[in-house]
Design an enzyme around this catalytic site. Structure first.
Site, PDB file in Angstrom:
ATOM      1  N   GLY A  31      43.337  42.227  49.083  1.00 31.20           N
ATOM      2  CA  GLY A  31      42.775  43.527  49.445  1.00 31.20           C
ATOM      3  C   GLY A  31      41.700  43.994  48.488  1.00 31.20           C
ATOM      4  N   ALA A  32      41.397  45.335  48.552  1.00 28.33           N
ATOM      5  CA  ALA A  32      40.231  45.907  47.865  1.00 28.33           C
ATOM      6  C   ALA A  32      39.020  45.042  48.238  1.00 28.33           C
ATOM      7  CB  ALA A  32      40.440  45.984  46.352  1.00 28.33           C
ATOM      8  N   LEU A  33      38.816  44.951  49.543  1.00 30.54           N
ATOM      9  CA  LEU A  33      37.871  43.978  50.090  1.00 30.54           C
ATOM     10  C   LEU A  33      36.422  44.288  49.713  1.00 30.54           C
ATOM     11  CD1 LEU A  33      39.417  43.561  53.665  1.00 30.54           C
ATOM     12  CD2 LEU A  33      39.835  42.188  51.612  1.00 30.54           C
ATOM     13  N   GLY A  36      32.302  39.446  49.378  1.00 32.62           N
ATOM     14  CA  GLY A  36      32.767  38.069  49.134  1.00 32.62           C
ATOM     15  C   GLY A  36      33.876  37.708  50.107  1.00 32.62           C
ATOM     16  N   HIS A  37      34.844  38.626  50.272  1.00 33.25           N
ATOM     17  CA  HIS A  37      35.926  38.397  51.242  1.00 33.25           C
ATOM     18  C   HIS A  37      35.356  38.349  52.657  1.00 33.25           C
ATOM     19  CE1 HIS A  37      38.352  40.736  48.073  1.00 33.25           C
ATOM     20  NE2 HIS A  37      38.986  39.579  48.151  1.00 33.25           N
ATOM     21  N   GLN A  61      52.183  36.170  40.990  1.00 30.11           N
ATOM     22  CA  GLN A  61      51.069  35.415  40.397  1.00 30.11           C
ATOM     23  C   GLN A  61      50.433  36.166  39.226  1.00 30.11           C
ATOM     24  OE1 GLN A  61      48.582  35.395  44.098  1.00 30.11           O
ATOM     25  NE2 GLN A  61      46.887  35.774  42.699  1.00 30.11           N
ATOM     26  N   LYS A 149      34.499  30.883  43.876  1.00 27.89           N
ATOM     27  CA  LYS A 149      34.553  31.691  42.646  1.00 27.89           C
ATOM     28  C   LYS A 149      35.829  31.326  41.876  1.00 27.89           C
ATOM     29  CE  LYS A 149      35.783  36.092  42.476  1.00 27.89           C
ATOM     30  NZ  LYS A 149      36.602  36.541  41.329  1.00 27.89           N
ATOM     31  N   GLN A 153      41.666  27.500  41.638  1.00 24.31           N
ATOM     32  CA  GLN A 153      42.636  27.881  42.667  1.00 24.31           C
ATOM     33  C   GLN A 153      42.426  27.042  43.923  1.00 24.31           C
ATOM     34  OE1 GLN A 153      43.933  32.053  43.727  1.00 24.31           O
ATOM     35  NE2 GLN A 153      42.332  31.821  45.261  1.00 24.31           N
TER      36      GLN A 153
END
Ligand code: AMP
Length: 280
Positions: A31-33, A36-37, A61, A149, A153
């Site tokens: 969230g807090a889009l 980039g998302h 995590q 980015k 991951q």
């Protein structure tokens, strides 16, 4: 957009869509889009019949409780952005929905998890792998989209899919930046004005590294870069590394890998910013 918060409900829904022959593109987020998302989502929408997005700030995590506490959350704004880009299905589970019991699973990603983020954030990738594997089981995607980015991951998720034989195609997507070069990140919202003004220097130094990469050995250049990062009073450099783009191990010569990436993590106050640039 249909919003689900229960695993059973979304799982039944996506199963039915698959039976009807629909392809599913999935973008997991915390969230807090930002743009980039949205880029990942736009691509997923273009390449699949249905776009499924999850928003879940995954507690397991976070190795730093303060970082988890202060992680930006703005579901109202997120939903508006998702409606705008034509997201079909949103999954917003609670922590107890995702983790009714303590999770004991321990993945082993070998040398991929012993360096950089793996070394700096103990348990982080195990927590990422647990949540992503669970989200894949729930949303049953044909393709899932991840940002470069967070390059390490991406490597971990690709390995997860390989070792667990998960039938999903992992699609890497390029880093989206602000006009001044700063890699977009939900954590950027927490920067003070002074820190925000200083932050684009991270990418400036990465570009400089790329330009100078042939003039020095990796080790000399790495030391120069460490000195440069340390010369900025706002910056607390956590690591700078040149690594092989396949196994993520540090390299000693520009010829030692067919693909080489420079990775950096810098802390500005308590905000940890991650970035990278491809050298070869
Ligand atoms: P997060 O919400 O930070 O967990 O990120 C969700 C996904 O968006 C991950 O695959 C990230 O790598 C990706 N992502 C985050 N920021 C960017 C960016 N600036 N450019 C491209 N992808 C990004």
């Amino acid at each position: 957009m249909i919003t689900f918060s229960k695993i059973l409900d979304i799982n039944n829904f996506v199963k039915k869509q698959r039976e009807d022959g629909k392809t599913i593109g999935f973008v997991p987020t915390m969230g807090a889009l930002h743009q980039g998302h949205l880029d990942l989502m736009t691509r997923a929408k273009q390449e699949n019949d249905l776009l499924v997005v999850s928003i879940f700030v995954n507690p397991i995590q976070f190795n730093n409780p303060n970082d988890l506490d202060k992680y930006p959350r703005d579901l109202v704004a997120d939903i508006e952005m998702l409606e705008d880009i034509g997201c079909d299905i949103l999954f917003v589970p609670s922590v107890t929905e995702m983790y009714p019991k303590k999770v004991a699973k321990e993945y082993s990603f070998g040398q991929l998890e012993t360096v950089m983020e793996g070394a700096s954030r103990p348990g982080h990738f195990n927590g990422v792998a647990i949540v992503v594997s669970k989200l894949f089981d729930i949303t049953l995607p044909h393709k899932a989209y991840f940002g470069e980015k967070d390059f390490q991951q991406l490597a971990i998720i690709s390995k997860l899919v390989e070792i667990e034989n998960i039938p999903v195609e992992i699609i890497p997507c390029p880093t989206i930046r602000e006009t001044d070069g700063l890699a977009m990140s939900s954590r950027n919202k927490r920067l003070t004005i002074e820190q925000r003004n200083a932050a684009p220097t991270i990418y400036k130094l990465l570009k400089l590294t790329k330009e100078n990469s042939k003039s020095n050995t990796p080790n000399i250049l790495k030391q120069q870069l460490i000195d440069k990062f340390n010369s900025y009073k706002n910056f607390d450099l956590e690591y700078f590394e040149f690594a092989d783009d396949k196994d993520l191990q540090p390299i000693n010569s520009w010829n030692s890998a067919s693909g080489i990436i420079a990775f950096v993590v810098v802390k500005l106050g308590e905000i940890r910013l991650i970035d990278n640039i491809r050298i070869i």
